[in-house]
Design a protein around this motif. Sequence first.
Motif, PDB file in Angstrom:
ATOM      1  N   ALA A   1       6.687  -5.681   0.635  1.00 52.65           N
ATOM      2  CA  ALA A   1       6.788  -4.333   0.083  1.00 52.65           C
ATOM      3  C   ALA A   1       8.042  -3.624   0.585  1.00 52.65           C
ATOM      4  O   ALA A   1       8.722  -2.921  -0.168  1.00 52.65           O
ATOM      5  CB  ALA A   1       5.543  -3.527   0.455  1.00 52.65           C
TER       6      ALA A   1
ATOM      7  N   VAL B   1      -0.659  -3.803  -3.755  1.00 53.81           N
ATOM      8  CA  VAL B   1      -0.376  -3.069  -2.524  1.00 53.81           C
ATOM      9  C   VAL B   1       0.234  -1.716  -2.896  1.00 53.81           C
ATOM     10  O   VAL B   1       1.264  -1.679  -3.581  1.00 53.81           O
ATOM     11  CB  VAL B   1       0.604  -3.849  -1.632  1.00 53.81           C
ATOM     12  CG1 VAL B   1       0.976  -3.020  -0.397  1.00 53.81           C
ATOM     13  CG2 VAL B   1       0.007  -5.192  -1.221  1.00 53.81           C
TER      14      VAL B   1
ATOM     15  N   SER C   1      -0.676 -11.567  -0.979  1.00 56.39           N
ATOM     16  CA  SER C   1       0.460 -11.925  -0.134  1.00 56.39           C
ATOM     17  C   SER C   1       0.052 -11.954   1.326  1.00 56.39           C
ATOM     18  O   SER C   1      -0.624 -11.047   1.832  1.00 56.39           O
ATOM     19  CB  SER C   1       1.594 -10.914  -0.316  1.00 56.39           C
ATOM     20  OG  SER C   1       2.630 -11.145   0.618  1.00 56.39           O
TER      21      SER C   1
ATOM     22  N   ASP D   1       3.685 -13.319  -4.096  1.00 60.72           N
ATOM     23  CA  ASP D   1       3.841 -12.153  -3.224  1.00 60.72           C
ATOM     24  C   ASP D   1       4.328 -10.957  -4.043  1.00 60.72           C
ATOM     25  O   ASP D   1       3.834  -9.837  -3.894  1.00 60.72           O
ATOM     26  CB  ASP D   1       4.863 -12.449  -2.119  1.00 60.72           C
ATOM     27  CG  ASP D   1       4.441 -13.590  -1.234  1.00 60.72           C
ATOM     28  OD1 ASP D   1       3.645 -13.355  -0.313  1.00 60.72           O
ATOM     29  OD2 ASP D   1       4.888 -14.737  -1.479  1.00 60.72           O
TER      30      ASP D   1
ATOM     31  N   ASP E   1      -5.846  -0.894  -5.757  1.00 58.43           N
ATOM     32  CA  ASP E   1      -5.498  -1.497  -4.474  1.00 58.43           C
ATOM     33  C   ASP E   1      -6.313  -2.748  -4.156  1.00 58.43           C
ATOM     34  O   ASP E   1      -6.127  -3.361  -3.106  1.00 58.43           O
ATOM     35  CB  ASP E   1      -5.617  -0.490  -3.333  1.00 58.43           C
ATOM     36  CG  ASP E   1      -6.995   0.152  -3.256  1.00 58.43           C
ATOM     37  OD1 ASP E   1      -7.801  -0.113  -4.157  1.00 58.43           O
ATOM     38  OD2 ASP E   1      -7.237   0.910  -2.309  1.00 58.43           O
TER      39      ASP E   1
ATOM     40  N   ASN F   1       2.187 -11.684   3.557  1.00 62.13           N
ATOM     41  CA  ASN F   1       3.215 -10.882   4.225  1.00 62.13           C
ATOM     42  C   ASN F   1       3.447  -9.595   3.437  1.00 62.13           C
ATOM     43  O   ASN F   1       4.561  -9.297   3.002  1.00 62.13           O
ATOM     44  CB  ASN F   1       4.515 -11.687   4.342  1.00 62.13           C
ATOM     45  CG  ASN F   1       4.340 -12.977   5.115  1.00 62.13           C
ATOM     46  OD1 ASN F   1       4.277 -12.973   6.338  1.00 62.13           O
ATOM     47  ND2 ASN F   1       4.258 -14.096   4.402  1.00 62.13           N
ATOM     48  N   GLN F   2       2.382  -8.849   3.262  1.00 65.15           N
ATOM     49  CA  GLN F   2       2.425  -7.676   2.400  1.00 65.15           C
ATOM     50  C   GLN F   2       3.451  -6.647   2.855  1.00 65.15           C
ATOM     51  O   GLN F   2       4.212  -6.115   2.039  1.00 65.15           O
ATOM     52  CB  GLN F   2       1.038  -7.034   2.331  1.00 65.15           C
ATOM     53  CG  GLN F   2      -0.016  -7.885   1.665  1.00 65.15           C
ATOM     54  CD  GLN F   2      -1.383  -7.218   1.674  1.00 65.15           C
ATOM     55  OE1 GLN F   2      -1.486  -5.997   1.798  1.00 65.15           O
ATOM     56  NE2 GLN F   2      -2.440  -8.016   1.552  1.00 65.15           N
ATOM     57  N   GLU F   3       3.490  -6.344   4.130  1.00 60.82           N
ATOM     58  CA  GLU F   3       4.383  -5.300   4.620  1.00 60.82           C
ATOM     59  C   GLU F   3       5.847  -5.684   4.418  1.00 60.82           C
ATOM     60  O   GLU F   3       6.654  -4.879   3.952  1.00 60.82           O
ATOM     61  CB  GLU F   3       4.106  -5.017   6.092  1.00 60.82           C
ATOM     62  CG  GLU F   3       2.781  -4.306   6.332  1.00 60.82           C
ATOM     63  CD  GLU F   3       2.672  -3.759   7.745  1.00 60.82           C
ATOM     64  OE1 GLU F   3       3.692  -3.737   8.461  1.00 60.82           O
ATOM     65  OE2 GLU F   3       1.557  -3.363   8.132  1.00 60.82           O
TER      66      GLU F   3
ATOM     67  N   VAL G   1       3.689  -5.760  -5.490  1.00 65.27           N
ATOM     68  CA  VAL G   1       3.322  -6.664  -4.400  1.00 65.27           C
ATOM     69  C   VAL G   1       1.820  -6.872  -4.486  1.00 65.27           C
ATOM     70  O   VAL G   1       1.056  -5.902  -4.562  1.00 65.27           O
ATOM     71  CB  VAL G   1       3.707  -6.090  -3.023  1.00 65.27           C
ATOM     72  CG1 VAL G   1       3.191  -6.985  -1.903  1.00 65.27           C
ATOM     73  CG2 VAL G   1       5.223  -5.928  -2.916  1.00 65.27           C
ATOM     74  N   THR G   2       1.378  -8.107  -4.491  1.00 67.05           N
ATOM     75  CA  THR G   2      -0.053  -8.381  -4.623  1.00 67.05           C
ATOM     76  C   THR G   2      -0.720  -8.425  -3.255  1.00 67.05           C
ATOM     77  O   THR G   2      -0.099  -8.783  -2.247  1.00 67.05           O
ATOM     78  CB  THR G   2      -0.308  -9.714  -5.352  1.00 67.05           C
ATOM     79  OG1 THR G   2      -0.030 -10.806  -4.472  1.00 67.05           O
ATOM     80  CG2 THR G   2       0.553  -9.836  -6.605  1.00 67.05           C
ATOM     81  N   THR G   3      -1.995  -8.080  -3.237  1.00 66.28           N
ATOM     82  CA  THR G   3      -2.746  -8.105  -1.983  1.00 66.28           C
ATOM     83  C   THR G   3      -3.023  -9.534  -1.516  1.00 66.28           C
ATOM     84  O   THR G   3      -3.488  -9.735  -0.390  1.00 66.28           O
ATOM     85  CB  THR G   3      -4.086  -7.368  -2.138  1.00 66.28           C
ATOM     86  OG1 THR G   3      -4.809  -7.916  -3.237  1.00 66.28           O
ATOM     87  CG2 THR G   3      -3.873  -5.887  -2.355  1.00 66.28           C
TER      88      THR G   3
END
Length: 476
Positions: free
Chosen positions: A366, A142, A359, A121, A138, A361-363, A355-357
């Motif tokens: 981040a 993220v 993840s 993540d 992107d 649970n990106q939000e 933060v990798t895409t």
Amino acid sequence: MKKKLVSALLCTSMAASLLVGCGGTTADGSTGETAAETTEETAGETAEEEIPTSTYGDPNGTHLDMWTFVELHGAHYGEMAELWNQQNPDKTIEITCTTYPYGDMHTKLLTSLEAGTGAPDICDVEVGQFPNVVAGMDKWMVPLDDYAAPYMSTMVPARMATYQGEDGHYYGAPYHVGAAVMYYNVAAMSEAMGLSQDEVIAKIDAVKSWSDYEALGTEYKTAISDDTKFWTSVDTGGCDWLWIAMAQYGEDWTGGFDNPANVKLQSVEKMLTMQQSWLQSGLAQVSPDGHVDLEAGYQNIIDHNIVSFPKAMWYMSRFTGYMPEEKGNWYIAQIPTFEAGQKTSVGIGGTGTVVTTQSANQELAAEFLCWAKMSEEGEQHIWDTLGFDVCNTACWSVDSFAHDDNNQYNAYFINYPYDVLNEIGLDGIGKISVVSISPTINEYMCTTTLNQVLEDPTYSVADALSECQDAVDMEQ
């Protein structure tokens, strides 16, 4: 594409390993907090089966995986996860931090990003490796713009810009400014020159130009009358001095994203020519093992063989960690300039956490990341435990932060480090880009050019830079 990027990463890693061994910095020449933190990184490069992994936070919360190559960085996120959970009971997290060897982690990360699976993540990315990772923009990373927004009004712009992609978005959150400053051994100067501490400090504070710096060094050398003692040392294994010179003239040998690289700059030539004159006059020596940030460099400082040198503020941790007996001897000041009005500092080194895409649970990842590295709570922990000059300027003038005598770094030096940082100010901190050509420039500089002109101070600086430019042009 995959083979090309992996090859580039491996070349950078190999160059980093080479230069850590001979000089204490990586091929990008700017990797202060990480690659110049060689003692942490290389010490962490244990056998493959001994990969340190720690889990923190709420077992019932959202799980995040984090990769790093410095175990203390992982511990930072662990501490911040506990505090985050206290403040956010409605969205608690559990975070597992894994510390891989430097080269292994970056190769593993890039391979996972290209494969589209297996990435964590959150991940630390050393600044010299950042061009390889941000190449995916992107698609892999993220953008952190929205999550960093609450802190941007007080973050150091030059440091945030280091982790921007070509599209202008921010993809990495920094640990520190990495502001270059000058360190002076007031105790040794006082003893040699027969002056009080206050008198020595007054002389240091009067140094504004490189001519002033040289004059004070000559005064010290005359007073000590010892050919084995020097005013400063110059590095063959790192480019910090050259970064400082470029920042002062507003030049950048990388060309940034849009222009070709050019190492034949006025700033670089002036700095190297000046250093040659110091070596010829006996004012300076070549740093033992090529760099002040290795064991031989620490011992050289302890032995008072040099009494001044420029380095980023993260070098404070080297004093407390490897030179505790020097406590109370050293004073921090702004770096002299070639001309009045030039910048007196530049951001050196760094690690941008991404933060990798991949993840799920990106939000949340981040939001947590930017809070852990940019909020006043996060910056307090970074200062207290890692000793980094934090990027959130809101902390710089808070008395309980900047003047806390319980903080080991405040207690170690004669003056308060953040007083110097405030004197430098935001406008006084320059930036040199770290882009895809950076490893090539710095590898050649540290393996060839610097040795040519500093080990032989009669070697033509112009010729050496032309040779370096030819090597760079072959890679552009």
